[in-house]
Design a protein around this motif. Structure first.
Motif, PDB file in Angstrom:
ATOM      1  N   ASN A 158      71.792  51.548  61.297  1.00 34.35           N
ATOM      2  CA  ASN A 158      72.607  50.471  60.712  1.00 34.35           C
ATOM      3  C   ASN A 158      72.548  49.145  61.471  1.00 34.35           C
TER       4      ASN A 158
ATOM      5  N   SER B  22      76.322  47.363  60.052  1.00 31.95           N
ATOM      6  CA  SER B  22      77.258  48.040  59.162  1.00 31.95           C
ATOM      7  C   SER B  22      76.598  48.962  58.156  1.00 31.95           C
ATOM      8  N   LYS B  23      75.341  48.698  57.849  1.00 33.29           N
ATOM      9  CA  LYS B  23      74.716  49.420  56.741  1.00 33.29           C
ATOM     10  C   LYS B  23      73.284  49.779  57.078  1.00 33.29           C
TER      11      LYS B  23
ATOM     12  N   ASP C  76      70.672  49.540  51.974  1.00 35.50           N
ATOM     13  CA  ASP C  76      71.876  49.047  51.284  1.00 35.50           C
ATOM     14  C   ASP C  76      72.158  47.574  51.589  1.00 35.50           C
ATOM     15  N   LEU C  77      71.267  46.960  52.375  1.00 31.42           N
ATOM     16  CA  LEU C  77      71.519  45.600  52.842  1.00 31.42           C
ATOM     17  C   LEU C  77      71.081  44.579  51.790  1.00 31.42           C
TER      18      LEU C  77
END
Ligand SMILES: NC(=O)c1ccc[n+]([C@@H]2O[C@H](COP(=O)([O-])OP(=O)(O)OC[C@H]3O[C@@H](n4cnc5c(N)ncnc54)[C@H](O)[C@@H]3O)[C@@H](O)[C@H]2O)c1
Length: 243
Positions: free
Chosen positions: A143, A88-89, A93-94
């Motif tokens: 991602n 998802s990322k 950003d995780l």
């Protein structure tokens, strides 16, 4: 037909998808199967026993393996199929917890269950472990850092475990599936555009049925594969070689 009469296998993730297909195929080939999953199983076979378990819980795994050994007398093989997907990322950003959730399930869970089951198989100096990696151990998209790292980790863990077990006649291999229709992917592949696009990038022109992954696991559990060790076999309709 491969005759696995009197053989006892542990299958994690046995309530869905690839794990369920492997459990069913082992049963069809006369083996006994101990299934481990978060969720209940719909398999109702006299040689199947289900445990509701989390593969990240080492104490629980030890208790289950002890009970299984008492009930069945021995363990002949293990299929590490429990796993989760996350994509998802970008990695920057995780969150730490998001990273850990995938690594702890896909990689640490495989390590823990292998450790506990291998100790049982080591007693008999015989056994087979089949891990499930993924095409995403080698072919990447944005991602998916945590998932890709967990699956590339499985390739390395497989080879490392094979060497640690070399004196015990226990072969450890992994299967790296391509796009496969399971509980994990059904929602995506049921969208016609997603399915069409996915099929367009696979040389075989279609996504896999989980039975096609189970067939390779069955071969790895059989005596036909005794000279294969530490290997990862891609079962992806040619996806990897086309990239
Ligand atoms: N479906 C695909 O396209 C595909 C492709 C490559 C690799 N894989 C891998 O195959 C493996 C099986 O995936 P699937 O597609 O069959 O998914 P699935 O969701 O259909 O089945 C996974 C099962 O694992 C169980 N599980 C998850 N975490 C668990 C935990 N901590 N403890 C116990 N059980 C747990 C789930 O309850 C579920 O029943 C996964 O490792 C996945 O990464 C899948």
């Amino acid at each position: 037909m491969i005759n696995l009469h009197d053989k006892v296998f542990i299958v994690s993730g046995s309530s869905s998808g690839i794990g369920r297909s492997i459990a069913e195929l082992l049963l069809e080939n006369s083996a006994s199967v101990i299934g481990l999953d978060f969720s209940q199983s719909i398999i109702t076979h006299p040689r199947f026993r289900h445990y509701t378990a989390d593969i990240r819980d080492e104490q629980m795994l030890i208790s289950i393996m002890d009970e299984a050994e008492t009930l069945f007398g021995k363990i002949d093989g293990l299929a590490n199929c429990a796993g989760i997907y996350s994509s998802s990322k970008p990695f920057f950003d995780l969150g730490y917890d998001e990273w850990n959730q995938v690594i702890q399930t896909n990689l640490t869970g495989t390590f823990l269950l292998s450790k506990v089951a291998a100790r049982k198989m080591m007693k008999n100096k015989k056994g087979k472990i089949v891990n499930i990696s993924c095409i995403r151990s080698r072919i990447f998209r944005p991602n998916m850092s945590e998932y890709a790292a967990s699956k590339a980790g499985i390739v390395a863990l497989t080879a490392a475990m094979a060497l640690d077990l070399k004196d015990y006649n226990i072969q450890v291999n992994s299967v790296a599936p391509g796009f496969t229709y399971t509980g994990m992917t059904a929602a995506a592949f049921d969208v016609p555009e997603v399915r069409e696009f996915s099929e367009s990038i696979i040389p075989a022109g279609r996504i896999a049925d989980p039975k096609e992954i189970a067939n390779v696991a069955l071969f790895l559990f059989s005596g036909l594969s005794n000279y294969i060790n530490g290997e990862t076999i891609f079962v992806d309709g040619g996806f990897k070689i086309s990239k």
